[in-house]
Design a protein around this motif. Structure first.
Motif, PDB file in Angstrom:
ATOM      1  N   ASN A  83      47.059  40.729  33.293  1.00 29.47           N
ATOM      2  CA  ASN A  83      46.921  40.021  34.772  1.00 29.47           C
ATOM      3  C   ASN A  83      45.536  39.388  34.226  1.00 29.47           C
ATOM      4  OD1 ASN A  83      47.162  39.436  36.831  1.00 29.47           O
ATOM      5  ND2 ASN A  83      46.575  40.796  37.842  1.00 29.47           N
ATOM      6  N   SER A  85      44.789  36.724  35.723  1.00 26.48           N
ATOM      7  CA  SER A  85      44.821  35.331  36.727  1.00 26.48           C
ATOM      8  C   SER A  85      44.096  35.866  37.901  1.00 26.48           C
ATOM      9  CB  SER A  85      45.977  35.012  37.243  1.00 26.48           C
ATOM     10  OG  SER A  85      46.581  35.516  38.002  1.00 26.48           O
ATOM     11  N   HIS A  86      43.508  37.596  38.075  1.00 21.89           N
ATOM     12  CA  HIS A  86      42.980  38.072  38.772  1.00 21.89           C
ATOM     13  C   HIS A  86      41.447  38.081  39.429  1.00 21.89           C
ATOM     14  CE1 HIS A  86      42.768  40.790  42.388  1.00 21.89           C
ATOM     15  NE2 HIS A  86      42.726  42.193  42.047  1.00 21.89           N
ATOM     16  N   LEU A 116      38.937  31.428  39.185  1.00 22.94           N
ATOM     17  CA  LEU A 116      39.665  31.542  39.704  1.00 22.94           C
ATOM     18  C   LEU A 116      40.050  31.827  41.121  1.00 22.94           C
ATOM     19  CD1 LEU A 116      40.226  34.349  36.908  1.00 22.94           C
ATOM     20  CD2 LEU A 116      41.310  31.888  37.279  1.00 22.94           C
ATOM     21  N   ALA A 120      42.982  29.653  43.060  1.00 28.75           N
ATOM     22  CA  ALA A 120      43.334  31.104  43.723  1.00 28.75           C
ATOM     23  C   ALA A 120      43.437  30.606  45.397  1.00 28.75           C
ATOM     24  CB  ALA A 120      43.971  32.315  44.102  1.00 28.75           C
ATOM     25  N   THR A 310      43.417  33.913  29.723  1.00 28.01           N
ATOM     26  CA  THR A 310      42.473  33.252  30.688  1.00 28.01           C
ATOM     27  C   THR A 310      42.246  32.220  30.044  1.00 28.01           C
ATOM     28  OG1 THR A 310      40.752  35.446  30.705  1.00 28.01           O
ATOM     29  CG2 THR A 310      40.341  33.617  31.980  1.00 28.01           C
ATOM     30  N   TYR A 313      45.202  29.738  32.603  1.00 25.84           N
ATOM     31  CA  TYR A 313      44.312  29.742  34.238  1.00 25.84           C
ATOM     32  C   TYR A 313      44.045  28.951  34.177  1.00 25.84           C
ATOM     33  CZ  TYR A 313      47.982  33.563  34.001  1.00 25.84           C
ATOM     34  OH  TYR A 313      49.168  34.395  33.383  1.00 25.84           O
TER      35      TYR A 313
END
Length: 351
Positions: A83, A85-86, A116, A120, A310, A313
């Motif tokens: 994951n 993008s977290h 990020l 977001a 990554t 992103y």
């Protein structure tokens, strides 16, 4: 799987981190065997990845609490691969690097986490500021322990880059007379500093480095100015002299990698291409393989996979770069699995 996750979470709350790690490891194993979803037809691969990432992140916390940052770092890379993008996954990675005294890499992870979070649409300015403070602290820590080079950041707008680079080199020599054996300004990176958005909105910088050792400075400059980076020990890697490679690594290689890691701590977008940093790490892994340091090589390759996962992103990736990125990701998986054969990476090495 649910029972293992519940038990692991309960053990965490009781601060029994060894038992929690055992439960989460069991959960991860069940997850990998296909028990992450009740109905495969009604779930997406993303759901499985998010669950695996969450379990990996819990293992990061457990192993940090148990004083095993090396093992925690391995799981932090894996949580990012699942994951990317977290932002919290990258922040945990920064904490692992910090515990291992790898401050430049901790700074980079904190920078990525902050970026990020903003992308977001992280609404809490306080959180963004805290991420920037962490990034800034890690950068300062990295510089305070460094004796082989020093740096200067010069604000850069839309001026003529060549003139600005000359000016930056001259200013550096005046400010840091102990580091003038070799001076250069990174021509391919526009650097960012951890400053509050309201005081310096989008301010970009040129990075100038100066070295005590001329040879190391020249080698780092060659490394960062080539479109496809070539590790300075590449000729040694292909020779049969393991002892020679070890001497090179201890005397020169470590210092070069320290400078490269610091350069990456303030640079999101690399003008050489989105895969340039990963290719640097592939070279590093090749040297470690030659030195028969299999465990360290595996750690670097897992880090490469997290880096590659990554990239999309953080910046736009062209079709050509996306093909290279996917090929390098596949190569990293093959290398970790011990599979041999012709890879895109081996072709790059030959060129």
């Amino acid at each position: 799987l649910r029972a293992a996750l519940r038990e692991g979470s309960a053990r965490c709350r009781q601060r029994d981190f060894a038992a929690a790690a055992a439960k989460f490891s069991s959960a991860l194993e069940l997850c990998s065997k296909g028990f992450a979803i009740e109905d495969p037809l009604k779930s997406s691969p993303d759901d499985i990845s998010r669950l695996a990432s969450w379990i990996e992140s819990k293992l990061v916390i457990c192993y940090l609490k148990l004083g095993q940052p090396g093992l925690a770092l391995h799981h932090s890379h894996r949580s990012i691969i699942h994951n990317p993008s977290h932002f919290c996954n990258h922040l945990r990675q920064a904490a692992c690097f910090r515990c291992l005294h790898r401050y430049s890499e901790a700074a980079r992870s904190a920078m990525v986490a902050q970026c990020l979070y903003v992308l977001a649409e992280g609404a809490r300015l306080e959180t963004s500021d805290l991420l920037q403070l962490y990034w800034q602290a890690m950068t300062q820590e990295a510089l305070s322990g460094e004796v082989s080079f020093s740096v200067l950041y010069t604000p850069f707008e839309k001026e003529d880059k060549a003139d600005k680079i000359k000016e930056a080199n001259k200013t550096f020599a005046e400010k840091h007379p102990d580091y003038v054996q070799h001076i250069f300004t990174d021509p391919h990176g526009i650097h960012l500093l951890p400053e509050k958005a309201e005081s310096h909105p989008g301010q970009q910088y040129l990075l100038t480095l100066g070295f005590r050792n001329k040879e190391i400075g020249q080698t780092v400059e060659k490394f960062v100015t080539r479109k496809l980076p070539v590790f300075p020990g590449q000729k040694i890697t292909f020779s049969s002299m393991e002892e020679e490679a070890e001497i090179f690594w201890q005397n020169t290689g470590k210092r070069i990698m320290a400078a490269m890691a610091f350069i990456g701590s303030t640079m999101i977008k690399d003008e050489r291409g989105p895969c340039a940093r990963a290719i640097e790490q592939f070279h590093h892994a090749s040297l470690l393989s030659h030195l028969q340091r299999g465990e360290e090589q595996a750690q670097v390759m897992t880090q490469v996979m997290a880096e590659l996962a990554t990239v999309p992103y953080l910046q736009r990736v062209s079709q050509e770069d996306d093909r290279l990125l996917q090929s390098l990701m596949a190569d990293a998986v093959d290398i970790l699995a011990g599979r041999t054969g012709e890879h895109v990476w081996t072709k790059i090495q030959k060129v």
